[in-house]
Design a protein around this motif. Structure first.
Motif, PDB file in Angstrom:
ATOM      1  N   ILE A  97       7.999  -5.840   8.412  1.00  0.00           N
ATOM      2  CA  ILE A  97       8.656  -4.965   7.438  1.00  0.00           C
ATOM      3  C   ILE A  97       8.025  -5.137   6.062  1.00  0.00           C
ATOM      4  CG2 ILE A  97      10.848  -4.530   6.259  1.00  0.00           C
ATOM      5  CD1 ILE A  97      12.189  -5.160   9.023  1.00  0.00           C
ATOM      6  N   ASP A  98       7.684  -6.368   5.699  1.00  0.00           N
ATOM      7  CA  ASP A  98       7.005  -6.595   4.415  1.00  0.00           C
ATOM      8  C   ASP A  98       5.646  -5.913   4.376  1.00  0.00           C
ATOM      9  OD1 ASP A  98       9.117  -7.984   3.343  1.00  0.00           O
ATOM     10  OD2 ASP A  98       8.252  -9.974   3.689  1.00  0.00           O
ATOM     11  N   ARG A  99       4.972  -5.856   5.519  1.00  0.00           N
ATOM     12  CA  ARG A  99       3.692  -5.147   5.579  1.00  0.00           C
ATOM     13  C   ARG A  99       3.909  -3.658   5.293  1.00  0.00           C
ATOM     14  NH1 ARG A  99       0.631  -7.066  10.496  1.00  0.00           N
ATOM     15  NH2 ARG A  99       0.526  -8.887   9.159  1.00  0.00           N
ATOM     16  N   ALA A 100       4.963  -3.093   5.880  1.00  0.00           N
ATOM     17  CA  ALA A 100       5.279  -1.681   5.622  1.00  0.00           C
ATOM     18  C   ALA A 100       5.604  -1.479   4.145  1.00  0.00           C
ATOM     19  CB  ALA A 100       6.449  -1.239   6.504  1.00  0.00           C
ATOM     20  N   ILE A 101       6.397  -2.397   3.557  1.00  0.00           N
ATOM     21  CA  ILE A 101       6.761  -2.279   2.142  1.00  0.00           C
ATOM     22  C   ILE A 101       5.524  -2.372   1.257  1.00  0.00           C
ATOM     23  CG2 ILE A 101       7.968  -3.451   0.240  1.00  0.00           C
ATOM     24  CD1 ILE A 101      10.154  -4.175   2.313  1.00  0.00           C
ATOM     25  N   SER A 102       4.584  -3.227   1.612  1.00  0.00           N
ATOM     26  CA  SER A 102       3.374  -3.364   0.789  1.00  0.00           C
ATOM     27  C   SER A 102       2.576  -2.067   0.759  1.00  0.00           C
ATOM     28  CB  SER A 102       2.497  -4.516   1.297  1.00  0.00           C
ATOM     29  OG  SER A 102       1.870  -4.189   2.519  1.00  0.00           O
ATOM     30  N   MET A 103       2.692  -1.270   1.824  1.00  0.00           N
ATOM     31  CA  MET A 103       1.981   0.013   1.883  1.00  0.00           C
ATOM     32  C   MET A 103       2.750   1.119   1.164  1.00  0.00           C
ATOM     33  SD  MET A 103       0.609   0.087   5.781  1.00  0.00           S
ATOM     34  CE  MET A 103       0.272  -1.458   6.604  1.00  0.00           C
ATOM     35  N   GLU A 104       4.075   1.065   1.234  1.00  0.00           N
ATOM     36  CA  GLU A 104       4.917   2.086   0.585  1.00  0.00           C
ATOM     37  C   GLU A 104       6.098   1.396  -0.088  1.00  0.00           C
ATOM     38  OE1 GLU A 104       6.043   5.684   2.573  1.00  0.00           O
ATOM     39  OE2 GLU A 104       4.234   5.682   3.805  1.00  0.00           O
ATOM     40  N   PRO A 105       5.878   0.820  -1.272  1.00  0.00           N
ATOM     41  CA  PRO A 105       6.917   0.027  -1.937  1.00  0.00           C
ATOM     42  C   PRO A 105       8.184   0.804  -2.296  1.00  0.00           C
ATOM     43  CG  PRO A 105       4.780  -0.269  -3.001  1.00  0.00           C
ATOM     44  CD  PRO A 105       4.625   0.820  -1.996  1.00  0.00           C
ATOM     45  N   GLU A 106       8.082   2.107  -2.438  1.00  0.00           N
ATOM     46  CA  GLU A 106       9.245   2.907  -2.846  1.00  0.00           C
ATOM     47  C   GLU A 106      10.054   3.425  -1.659  1.00  0.00           C
ATOM     48  OE1 GLU A 106       9.787   3.267  -6.276  1.00  0.00           O
ATOM     49  OE2 GLU A 106       8.138   1.829  -6.307  1.00  0.00           O
ATOM     50  N   ARG A 107       9.650   3.116  -0.447  1.00  0.00           N
ATOM     51  CA  ARG A 107      10.337   3.633   0.748  1.00  0.00           C
ATOM     52  C   ARG A 107      11.634   2.864   0.958  1.00  0.00           C
ATOM     53  NH1 ARG A 107       7.697   6.350   5.029  1.00  0.00           N
ATOM     54  NH2 ARG A 107       9.292   7.544   6.107  1.00  0.00           N
ATOM     55  N   VAL A 108      12.731   3.542   0.730  1.00  0.00           N
ATOM     56  CA  VAL A 108      14.050   2.914   0.724  1.00  0.00           C
ATOM     57  C   VAL A 108      14.394   2.312   2.086  1.00  0.00           C
ATOM     58  CG1 VAL A 108      16.513   3.430   0.522  1.00  0.00           C
ATOM     59  CG2 VAL A 108      14.911   4.278  -1.194  1.00  0.00           C
TER      60      VAL A 108
END
Length: 195
Positions: A62-73
């Motif tokens: 999940i952190d990998r996904a957040i690093s790619m799209e930090p604004e994705r709620v």
């Protein structure tokens, strides 16, 4: 697109629909290697790992996904859910507040933050977030039930019964609200209705 991808995605979705978390996780791991720059794949892989209680690995995905799209709620909300499942309540609360900074009307994050605060023995703050949830989602039976539980714990049993009643009118098969209502009825000596 790699011809392997579509059938793998379809199989992974079928596994998720059937609760076959280990199989789904294995497929999402393969998809993540094929589509390593696709944040949704990492997010979905993380969710399947969470269902298997592999929380550290779930957070990594999940952190990998957040690093790619930090604004994705939804990614941040999922991160909060994993942290909650781990019992890392301070970190989970911080994450839900980040969600609300990005999306102030996210009633799911409000409800979850209320749950964190309640578990941290902050009932007044929890009530505030449950009431905010109901402003945005007036039919949220979980928020109603939770308000009932807190008001019962605070000694306001009649108030609690009213909230359980609201939750059950909204969702008659809500077993937790029905059980909590019974507990409150027994607490005031109404054994006929409580039992």
């Amino acid at each position: 697109m790699n011809p392997e991808v579509k059938p793998l995605l379809e199989t992974a979705q079928s596994c998720v629909a059937n609760g076959q978390w280990q199989d789904a996780s294995r497929i999402y791991a393969k998809l993540a290697s094929l589509l390593h720059r696709e944040p949704d794949v990492h997010h979905l892989h993380g969710l399947t790992l969470k269902e298997q209680h592999d929380y550290q690995s779930a957070l990594q995905q999940i952190d990998r996904a957040i690093s790619m799209e930090p604004e994705r709620v939804k990614y941040r909300r999922s991160r909060g859910d994993v942290l909650t499942a781990m019992g890392a309540l301070d970190a989970a609360g911080k994450t839900y507040r980040q969600v609300l900074a990005l999306a102030p009307d996210d009633h799911h994050a409000m409800l979850n933050l209320g749950n964190i605060l309640w578990r941290q023995n902050q009932p007044e703050q929890a009530l505030e977030w449950y009431h905010r949830t109901l402003v945005l989602d007036p039919q949220n039976s979980c928020a109603m039930n939770n308000i009932g539980k807190i008001t019962h714990d605070l000694g306001q049993v009649d108030h609690a019964l009213a909230w359980y009643g609201r939750a059950l009118r909204r969702q008659p098969d809500y077993a937790e609200a029905r059980f909590n209502r019974a507990v409150s009825l027994l607490a005031i000596g109404d054994y006929a209705k409580g039992w």
